[in-house]
Write a protein that holds these residues in place. Sequence first.
Motif, PDB file in Angstrom:
ATOM      1  N   GLU A 171      49.942  -9.723  61.825  1.00  0.00           N
ATOM      2  CA  GLU A 171      49.665  -8.396  61.286  1.00  0.00           C
ATOM      3  C   GLU A 171      49.901  -7.367  62.392  1.00  0.00           C
ATOM      4  OE1 GLU A 171      48.723  -7.149  58.299  1.00  0.00           O
ATOM      5  OE2 GLU A 171      48.984  -9.130  57.394  1.00  0.00           O
ATOM      6  N   PRO A 172      50.589  -6.260  62.089  1.00  0.00           N
ATOM      7  CA  PRO A 172      50.843  -5.269  63.143  1.00  0.00           C
ATOM      8  C   PRO A 172      49.557  -4.621  63.638  1.00  0.00           C
ATOM      9  CG  PRO A 172      51.512  -4.429  60.986  1.00  0.00           C
ATOM     10  CD  PRO A 172      51.173  -5.872  60.793  1.00  0.00           C
ATOM     11  N   LEU A 173      49.474  -4.424  64.955  1.00  0.00           N
ATOM     12  CA  LEU A 173      48.325  -3.770  65.577  1.00  0.00           C
ATOM     13  C   LEU A 173      48.636  -2.322  65.947  1.00  0.00           C
ATOM     14  CD1 LEU A 173      47.125  -6.629  67.967  1.00  0.00           C
ATOM     15  CD2 LEU A 173      46.053  -5.894  65.832  1.00  0.00           C
ATOM     16  N   VAL A 174      49.871  -1.905  65.673  1.00  0.00           N
ATOM     17  CA  VAL A 174      50.295  -0.548  66.026  1.00  0.00           C
ATOM     18  C   VAL A 174      50.802   0.152  64.769  1.00  0.00           C
ATOM     19  CG1 VAL A 174      50.863  -1.092  68.424  1.00  0.00           C
ATOM     20  CG2 VAL A 174      52.592  -1.439  66.644  1.00  0.00           C
ATOM     21  N   LYS A 175      50.996   1.461  64.898  1.00  0.00           N
ATOM     22  CA  LYS A 175      51.554   2.247  63.790  1.00  0.00           C
ATOM     23  C   LYS A 175      52.644   3.153  64.332  1.00  0.00           C
ATOM     24  CE  LYS A 175      47.926   5.803  64.037  1.00  0.00           C
ATOM     25  NZ  LYS A 175      47.290   5.272  65.250  1.00  0.00           N
ATOM     26  N   VAL A 176      53.444   3.690  63.442  1.00  0.00           N
ATOM     27  CA  VAL A 176      54.548   4.574  63.842  1.00  0.00           C
ATOM     28  C   VAL A 176      53.989   5.753  64.643  1.00  0.00           C
ATOM     29  CG1 VAL A 176      56.374   6.097  63.013  1.00  0.00           C
ATOM     30  CG2 VAL A 176      55.966   3.906  61.875  1.00  0.00           C
ATOM     31  N   GLY A 177      54.633   6.017  65.775  1.00  0.00           N
ATOM     32  CA  GLY A 177      54.219   7.115  66.647  1.00  0.00           C
ATOM     33  C   GLY A 177      53.368   6.674  67.821  1.00  0.00           C
ATOM     34  N   ASP A 178      52.844   5.451  67.778  1.00  0.00           N
ATOM     35  CA  ASP A 178      52.013   4.949  68.882  1.00  0.00           C
ATOM     36  C   ASP A 178      52.847   4.764  70.145  1.00  0.00           C
ATOM     37  OD1 ASP A 178      49.804   4.892  67.286  1.00  0.00           O
ATOM     38  OD2 ASP A 178      49.616   2.703  67.198  1.00  0.00           O
ATOM     39  N   ILE A 179      52.217   5.021  71.285  1.00  0.00           N
ATOM     40  CA  ILE A 179      52.815   4.730  72.587  1.00  0.00           C
ATOM     41  C   ILE A 179      52.345   3.329  73.002  1.00  0.00           C
ATOM     42  CG2 ILE A 179      53.028   5.424  75.003  1.00  0.00           C
ATOM     43  CD1 ILE A 179      54.196   7.434  72.999  1.00  0.00           C
ATOM     44  N   VAL A 180      53.290   2.476  73.352  1.00  0.00           N
ATOM     45  CA  VAL A 180      52.938   1.109  73.747  1.00  0.00           C
ATOM     46  C   VAL A 180      53.411   0.835  75.168  1.00  0.00           C
ATOM     47  CG1 VAL A 180      52.963   0.230  71.384  1.00  0.00           C
ATOM     48  CG2 VAL A 180      55.051   0.137  72.751  1.00  0.00           C
ATOM     49  N   LYS A 181      52.760  -0.131  75.801  1.00  0.00           N
ATOM     50  CA  LYS A 181      53.095  -0.527  77.168  1.00  0.00           C
ATOM     51  C   LYS A 181      53.765  -1.898  77.172  1.00  0.00           C
ATOM     52  CE  LYS A 181      50.810   3.122  78.537  1.00  0.00           C
ATOM     53  NZ  LYS A 181      51.547   4.377  78.807  1.00  0.00           N
ATOM     54  N   LEU A 182      54.418  -2.210  78.268  1.00  0.00           N
ATOM     55  CA  LEU A 182      55.059  -3.515  78.440  1.00  0.00           C
ATOM     56  C   LEU A 182      54.003  -4.613  78.428  1.00  0.00           C
ATOM     57  CD1 LEU A 182      57.747  -5.052  79.217  1.00  0.00           C
ATOM     58  CD2 LEU A 182      57.003  -4.817  81.589  1.00  0.00           C
ATOM     59  N   GLY A 183      54.179  -5.609  77.556  1.00  0.00           N
ATOM     60  CA  GLY A 183      53.238  -6.716  77.476  1.00  0.00           C
ATOM     61  C   GLY A 183      52.068  -6.496  76.552  1.00  0.00           C
ATOM     62  N   GLN A 184      51.977  -5.307  75.947  1.00  0.00           N
ATOM     63  CA  GLN A 184      50.868  -5.012  75.038  1.00  0.00           C
ATOM     64  C   GLN A 184      50.994  -5.836  73.763  1.00  0.00           C
ATOM     65  OE1 GLN A 184      50.267  -0.796  74.238  1.00  0.00           O
ATOM     66  NE2 GLN A 184      49.400  -1.213  72.219  1.00  0.00           N
ATOM     67  N   LYS A 185      49.875  -6.363  73.277  1.00  0.00           N
ATOM     68  CA  LYS A 185      49.899  -7.104  72.014  1.00  0.00           C
ATOM     69  C   LYS A 185      50.125  -6.125  70.863  1.00  0.00           C
ATOM     70  CE  LYS A 185      46.769 -10.354  71.175  1.00  0.00           C
ATOM     71  NZ  LYS A 185      45.503 -10.999  70.686  1.00  0.00           N
ATOM     72  N   ILE A 186      51.139  -6.407  70.046  1.00  0.00           N
ATOM     73  CA  ILE A 186      51.448  -5.541  68.908  1.00  0.00           C
ATOM     74  C   ILE A 186      51.339  -6.288  67.580  1.00  0.00           C
ATOM     75  CG2 ILE A 186      52.922  -3.983  70.246  1.00  0.00           C
ATOM     76  CD1 ILE A 186      55.359  -5.453  69.069  1.00  0.00           C
ATOM     77  N   GLY A 187      51.149  -7.613  67.647  1.00  0.00           N
ATOM     78  CA  GLY A 187      51.010  -8.409  66.438  1.00  0.00           C
ATOM     79  C   GLY A 187      49.886  -9.411  66.584  1.00  0.00           C
ATOM     80  N   GLU A 188      48.939  -9.389  65.635  1.00  0.00           N
ATOM     81  CA  GLU A 188      47.772 -10.269  65.689  1.00  0.00           C
ATOM     82  C   GLU A 188      48.017 -11.514  64.830  1.00  0.00           C
ATOM     83  OE1 GLU A 188      44.212 -11.708  66.889  1.00  0.00           O
ATOM     84  OE2 GLU A 188      45.053  -9.788  67.566  1.00  0.00           O
ATOM     85  N   PRO A 189      47.856 -12.707  65.416  1.00  0.00           N
ATOM     86  CA  PRO A 189      48.078 -13.936  64.641  1.00  0.00           C
ATOM     87  C   PRO A 189      47.137 -14.034  63.450  1.00  0.00           C
ATOM     88  CG  PRO A 189      47.859 -14.407  66.984  1.00  0.00           C
ATOM     89  CD  PRO A 189      47.463 -12.988  66.802  1.00  0.00           C
ATOM     90  N   GLN A 190      47.647 -14.617  62.367  1.00  0.00           N
ATOM     91  CA  GLN A 190      46.847 -14.824  61.169  1.00  0.00           C
ATOM     92  C   GLN A 190      46.718 -16.328  60.926  1.00  0.00           C
ATOM     93  OE1 GLN A 190      45.516 -11.924  59.416  1.00  0.00           O
ATOM     94  NE2 GLN A 190      46.178 -11.259  61.451  1.00  0.00           N
ATOM     95  N   GLY A 191      45.703 -16.927  61.498  1.00  0.00           N
ATOM     96  CA  GLY A 191      45.513 -18.356  61.361  1.00  0.00           C
ATOM     97  C   GLY A 191      45.761 -19.088  62.668  1.00  0.00           C
ATOM     98  N   PHE A 192      45.360 -20.366  62.678  1.00  0.00           N
ATOM     99  CA  PHE A 192      45.474 -21.185  63.892  1.00  0.00           C
ATOM    100  C   PHE A 192      46.933 -21.445  64.249  1.00  0.00           C
ATOM    101  CE2 PHE A 192      45.326 -25.584  65.822  1.00  0.00           C
ATOM    102  CZ  PHE A 192      44.847 -25.168  67.054  1.00  0.00           C
ATOM    103  N   VAL A 193      47.747 -21.789  63.242  1.00  0.00           N
ATOM    104  CA  VAL A 193      49.171 -22.027  63.498  1.00  0.00           C
ATOM    105  C   VAL A 193      49.907 -20.698  63.370  1.00  0.00           C
ATOM    106  CG1 VAL A 193      51.215 -23.365  62.878  1.00  0.00           C
ATOM    107  CG2 VAL A 193      48.955 -24.368  62.595  1.00  0.00           C
ATOM    108  N   SER A 194      49.900 -19.967  64.431  1.00  0.00           N
ATOM    109  CA  SER A 194      50.551 -18.662  64.522  1.00  0.00           C
ATOM    110  C   SER A 194      50.617 -18.307  65.998  1.00  0.00           C
ATOM    111  CB  SER A 194      49.769 -17.605  63.734  1.00  0.00           C
ATOM    112  OG  SER A 194      50.478 -16.381  63.674  1.00  0.00           O
ATOM    113  N   ALA A 195      51.296 -17.224  66.331  1.00  0.00           N
ATOM    114  CA  ALA A 195      51.425 -16.842  67.739  1.00  0.00           C
ATOM    115  C   ALA A 195      51.480 -15.326  67.867  1.00  0.00           C
ATOM    116  CB  ALA A 195      52.687 -17.463  68.342  1.00  0.00           C
TER     117      ALA A 195
END
Length: 442
Positions: free
Chosen positions: A46-70
């Motif tokens: 699931e995305p952790l950011v939205k359009v217009g957000d400023i992000v940094k190198l290495g920042q998590k932008i996607g949250e896993p949904q379930g154990f078998v995910s990354a």
Amino acid sequence: MKLLSFKLGIHPPERKESTEHLKVEKAVEPKIVTIPLQQHIGAACEPLVKVGDIVKLGQKIGEPQGFVSAAVHSSVSGTVKAIAEKPAASGGEVLSVVIESDGNNEIDPSIQPKGDITSLDPKEIINIIKDAGIVGMGGAAFPTHVKLSPPPDKKVDLIILNGAECEPYLTADHRLMLENPEDIIYGLKAMMKATGVKNAIIGIENNKMDAVKVMHEAVQKEEGIKVAVLQTKYPQGAEKQLIYACTKKEVPSGGLPMDVGVIVNNVATAAQIAKTIKTGMPLIDRITTVAGKCIKNPKNLLVKVGVSIKEVIDQCDGYKEKPGKIIMGGPMMGLAQYTDEVALTKGSSGVIVFDEKEATTPDPSNCIRCSRCIQICPAFLRPVQIAENSAHNMMENAEKYRALDCIECGSCSYICPSKLPLLHSIRVAKRSILAKKRQQKG
């Protein structure tokens, strides 16, 4: 020297000479990246950011949904320009985060060294790997923290690192072993500590004897780690075949490596684990081989996740002529792409481009019952029977012929004198059978 191997298989032309002696080059920094929220086996993020957000190198932008995910992280610093469905390497489209780089590569404050493996306990190591979104980098992209977390009833006593790189053209792992053996060993030791395993084998084909030498020297003082020299044969790097070559243990039908006490990971995965522990940086880049007759200057490039195929080909001075086929991965198990705008992912070990002549597929003719597909199948299947049942939508029969045991290596299609698309038919059967099983589960 005794060479280890598995039963059956084939030996297609290796075609590694264009890149096997070329050192890894760092790719030019991208101006824009398109980062898929699913570039691994398992549930999408699931995305952790939205359009217009400023992000940094290495920042998590996607949250896993379930154990078998990354987890998914940004490979640049910059501004989120879109979150939309984009062309996916696996076909179709996948929800992706489009980021315009500011060129600064400003590192996210959360990126900090994790300490040393001597001071980390097993649970901490597995959590570091999970948080960094590390997956199998040989192409399968299975979440690594899942592999390193076998259930209590599965007693694992061996880790095998896959340095076979048996696919034609690909040399990314070969160059990694030559240029960065220390991180491979460090990452392997981290996996051993995380699982409590005391023994490990690094399997390397004998067409990479320079890598065998380097890795053998790297493990001289390491207890419980050895290098195994494998016969150059395809698909030597497939999990079950690699396990048999190194241990003579056979994974049962429908089983997993842990059923015979083994965990298999790729050398690049081990190196990434080391990088993450030492620096805190998640999986945001990888080595990719760019090769094929249609590429002007083939290279091994260290590329960032989310860069387009077109961009990496431009860094190899572009196409020699109109491309006939673009393949993500190797020519045997890789997937043909319908556009060079597809983004590279964590599992993108290669980009191979054929000219129009190479890409031409001969028209199939009737099966001549030669049984060559059966004689070479490394999974001991009857590919033609599975394919015939699939073609007639007789999926229950295809399952009886153990369609789900197919490792999709493509050896049957390669060897078939009638040029039947056996692998494609078997893939259809597998997907249909698995879809029906999911429906039955509810």
